[in-house]
Design an enzyme around this catalytic site. Structure first.
Site, PDB file in Angstrom:
ATOM      1  N   ASN A 367      -7.117 -60.158  32.313  1.00 35.19           N
ATOM      2  CA  ASN A 367      -7.414 -59.212  33.224  1.00 35.19           C
ATOM      3  C   ASN A 367      -6.474 -58.005  33.590  1.00 35.19           C
ATOM      4  OD1 ASN A 367      -9.648 -57.846  35.195  1.00 35.19           O
ATOM      5  ND2 ASN A 367      -7.933 -58.080  36.407  1.00 35.19           N
ATOM      6  N   GLU A 368      -6.565 -56.629  32.993  1.00 35.98           N
ATOM      7  CA  GLU A 368      -5.992 -55.667  33.225  1.00 35.98           C
ATOM      8  C   GLU A 368      -4.367 -55.882  32.982  1.00 35.98           C
ATOM      9  OE1 GLU A 368      -6.650 -54.159  37.250  1.00 35.98           O
ATOM     10  OE2 GLU A 368      -8.769 -53.410  36.902  1.00 35.98           O
ATOM     11  N   LYS A 523     -14.178 -53.455  48.683  1.00 35.75           N
ATOM     12  CA  LYS A 523     -15.245 -53.151  47.790  1.00 35.75           C
ATOM     13  C   LYS A 523     -16.312 -54.074  47.918  1.00 35.75           C
ATOM     14  CE  LYS A 523     -12.228 -50.937  44.527  1.00 35.75           C
ATOM     15  NZ  LYS A 523     -10.847 -51.079  44.991  1.00 35.75           N
TER      16      LYS A 523
END
Length: 738
Positions: A367-368, A523
């Protein structure tokens, strides 16, 4: 035969010389890992347990099973080291048989200290230390299903569909001697597998055919078959294990999206971290169950279990409820040259331990991971992992979640079978509409490459409100507006194979210090304690659920300074009626979002009705803005007042109203911009942006924005002393003439 004992009681915990008695699951970062922004404790602690020799028959073995210890540990019994384990999210077992005495001391030395070889080391979430999942003692016969192979249970079930029949391939792995391995599928049949054994290690294989199988069909019908495997030695039953599997097939079409059992099945997904307020990652079964029910209540049919292996119980719940799962290892953010072996072992454990879960469709490599750029070692590491996925599980996809800065022509993009991008246009950079353009451009350029959206979102602190929301203000109002746009965008692009809201719940990110509520990523559309659903939760419910409902947005925006206010309603019905103080104001037809303009002068009772569905709230007209609606007292202002200072400098000179490109044309201006951008990157997402490499496309997007907009996005108030000083400095620099 096997005997399994839950072993969570009466542990002693020692941290920096201080001792206390604890019950597992336990983490030492339940408080400091959530409060930020000061560093939380990342060090070494000790867990001790004293116990008597367990009752065992001759030849039996004794294992201690750890379901999750973060992140590295050494297991020591009676002063002798039995084993060590690196990786904080998977099951592992220690065979302590040969070390047992009449009285015993088990010591587990646990560390979440920073290092350069065990993932994760840098990411936007807290790395809680501790023995944070259940521990079990297992007593098994000398001949038993293999407990040593990557923490699995010794049984692998591979269903496929051919000509309307389910062909179920079964493999069972065991240690010791065996005459037979007998498997039975409830309601189908029982049969013996073919046994091969050498040096007291064996494998048994066979195939079970199910005529007219009952399919595992997502949330509508998540049917699971129960399978039992029994190990027989000299005619005696030595060991028995139980599991479940689902019969299903799936594929991704680059033009039409995800298909389950031959039918289009758009993946409406959310992401989830395994923590919550006050307990960290030491979750109970009831907490896992509450999470799954909240996810289902919003209408989601898929989950990205980020960014690591989750509790087996949660995968079980996903199987039972029919949720499609993206599973991944914590190879995240920054590649470490010394970490390759750890990525390999974590992937092997992830696949082995979760192979039989019907819900899982892919194994994600990373991931990323390209935050600081792409190296040859990074690419090679991904190739190795991709090969492991295909070798260990050819029926499922390899996958990867890419940082939005990664160029779309990178070889990493097409390396796995499927991929997604983590896009934050409309929050960290750019505008909401840039998401639309990004997908359109990608699909036009690579029409045969399956693409998904693996992260997107906007932070909101639930108490912050605004009638004029804007990017970067952390209000509940802007978050809802952002998600309205994203859902509309998805509906017009069926080729997006899956979308994963970041995040279902707020979670701990100890390095963050934002909007007056440090230590968290905001978020989530549900608060960290699971007590409050933000308005954005209900726009998803309006798009994704069928059970009728209506929801009034803005109930926490009680004190309103405007005389004419907007009342917004989310619903999955096509007609709603608004009442103010018992009087019908207006009836509207539409879909998902309904907006009403209402004159207010005092305290008012607002009600929306559609059929049997009703929602009510109270609002009040006030003269001054409520300070609690702002992240700090310095930001309190009347949203409807004209700005006192537009920051226009004298003609021919720069100001913060100029674009980044215009300011950067002048060396003195570029120096100011570079400093601002580096400071912002260092503070973005709790420091995750530090060292970030920006792509040419991203730099071009930033260059088109005004410095004023960049400052607002970075949380710098335009009327603050910092903004005024910046503008004054720019007012002394001449513009390049057009």
């Amino acid at each position: 035969m096997r005997n399994t004992l839950l072993w969570n009681e009466d542990w002693e915990f020692i941290k920096e010389g201080l001792k206390e008695t604890v019950t597992l699951p336990h983490t030492w970062n339940a408080v400091d890992g959530q409060t930020g922004p000061d560093p939380y404790y990342r060090g070494t602690c000790i867990y001790l347990k004293n116990f008597s020799r367990p009752v065992m028959e001759e030849g039996q073995r004794c294992y201690i099973e750890f379901r999750g210890v973060n992140s590295s540990c050494n297991v020591i019994i009676n002063g002798e080291e039995v084993m060590s384990h690196d990786g904080g999210y998977s099951t592992f077992r220690a065979d302590i048989t040969d070390y047992l005495a009449d009285t015993n001391e088990l010591k587990v030395i646990v560390s979440n200290e920073p290092n350069d070889r065990v993932y994760p080391q840098r990411a936007d979430f807290t790395f809680y230390g501790g023995i944070y999942r259940n521990v079990y003692m297992l007593i098994v016969d000398e001949s038993h299903f293999d407990l040593d192979y990557y923490g699995g249970n010794g049984l692998m079930v591979t269903p496929s569909i051919e000509n309307g029949k389910a062909i179920v391939e079964v493999k069972a792995f065991f240690l010791g001697e065996a005459d037979k391995v007998r498997v039975s599928v409830d309601g189908i049949r029982e049969q013996d597998l073919l046994v091969q054994c050498k040096n007291k290690k064996g494998i048994a294989t066979g195939t079970i055919v199910i005529d007219d199988p009952h399919l595992w069909n997502g949330v509508e019908d998540p049917y699971l078959y129960k399978i039992t495997a029994t190990l027989l030695c000299n005619g005696k039953e030595c060991d028995r294990i139980f599991d479940r599997f689902g019969v299903r097939e799936f594929y991704v079409d680059p033009q039409k999206g995800f298909y389950l059992n031959g039918k289009s099945y758009p993946l409406h997904g959310v992401s989830r971290h395994q923590d919550r307020a006050g307990v960290g990652n030491a979750l109970t079964k009831e907490m896992h169950e509450e999470d799954i029910e909240l996810i289902l209540s919003m209408g989601a049919n898929s989950i990205r279990l980020a960014h690591y292996q989750h509790d087996q119980y949660f995968y079980d719940l996903c199987d039972e409820k029919g949720l499609i799962v993206w599973a991944e290892i914590p190879y995240i953010t920054v590649h470490m040259d010394n970490g390759r072996d750890n990525t390999v072992s974590q992937m092997e454990e992830l696949i082995t331990q979760n192979y039989n879960h019907a819900s899982i469709i892919c194994w994600a490599l990373s991931n990323e991971i390209t935050l600081r750029g792409v190296t040859e070692d990074l690419i090679e590491n991904h190739k190795i992992l991709n090969d492991i996925v295909h070798q260990m599980d050819p029926k499922r996809y390899s996958a990867m979640a890419n940082l939005f800065l990664l160029e779309t022509d990178s070889p990493l993009v097409t390396l796995p079978d499927i991929r997604g991008y983590n896009l934050y246009y409309g929050w960290y950079v750019g505008e909401m509409e840039d998401n639309d353009k990004w997908f359109d451009d990608f699909h036009n350029k690579y029409p045969d490459v399956a693409i998904g959206l693996t992260e997107y979102g906007a932070d909101s602190v639930i108490g912050l409100q605004s009638p004029k929301p804007q990017k970067g203000d952390y209000t509940e109002s802007y978050q809802a507006l952002y998600h309205e746009h994203m859902l509309e965008m998805f509906s017009k692009r069926p080729y997006i194979w899956g979308t994963y809201l970041w995040n279902m719940f707020e979670f701990a990110a100890a390095g963050r210090d934002e909007a007056g509520d440090p230590g968290k990523n905001h978020k989530g559309v549900i608060t960290f304690d699971r007590k409050h659903k933000k308005d954005a939760y209900y726009i998803y419910k309006a798009w994704w659920t069928k059970k009728p409902f209506v929801h009034l947005c803005g109930r926490r925006y009680h004190d309103r300074i405007e005389s004419n206010t907007q009342i917004k309603v989310y619903s999955n019905l096509d007609e709603v009626t608004l009442f103010v103080d018992g009087r019908e104001i207006e009836k509207q037809r539409g879909s998902h979002v309904f907006k009403f303009d209402v004159e207010i002068s005092r305290v008012h009772q607002i009600k929306v009705v559609s059929g049997d569905c009703v929602d009510e709230m109270e609002i009040a007209k006030v003269d001054e803005p409520n300070p609690s609606y702002f992240a700090s007292k310095d930001e309190v202002h009347n949203w409807f007042d004209e700005p006192k200072n537009e920051f226009d400098g004298q003609e021919g000179f720069l100001s913060i109203n100029n674009t980044i490109a215009e300011i950067s044309e002048v060396p003195e201006g570029k120096a100011i911009v570079d400093k601002i951008m580096n400071d912002m990157k260092a503070h973005t997402a709790g420091g995750m942006g530090e060292g970030m490499t920006l792509s040419p496309a991203m730099l071009a997007m930033i260059a088109r924005q005004s410095l004023k907009k960049i400052l607002i996005q970075g949380g710098i108030a335009i009327d603050s002393e910092e903004a005024i000083k910046l503008n004054d400095a720019l007012n002394r620099i001449k513009r390049v003439k057009d």
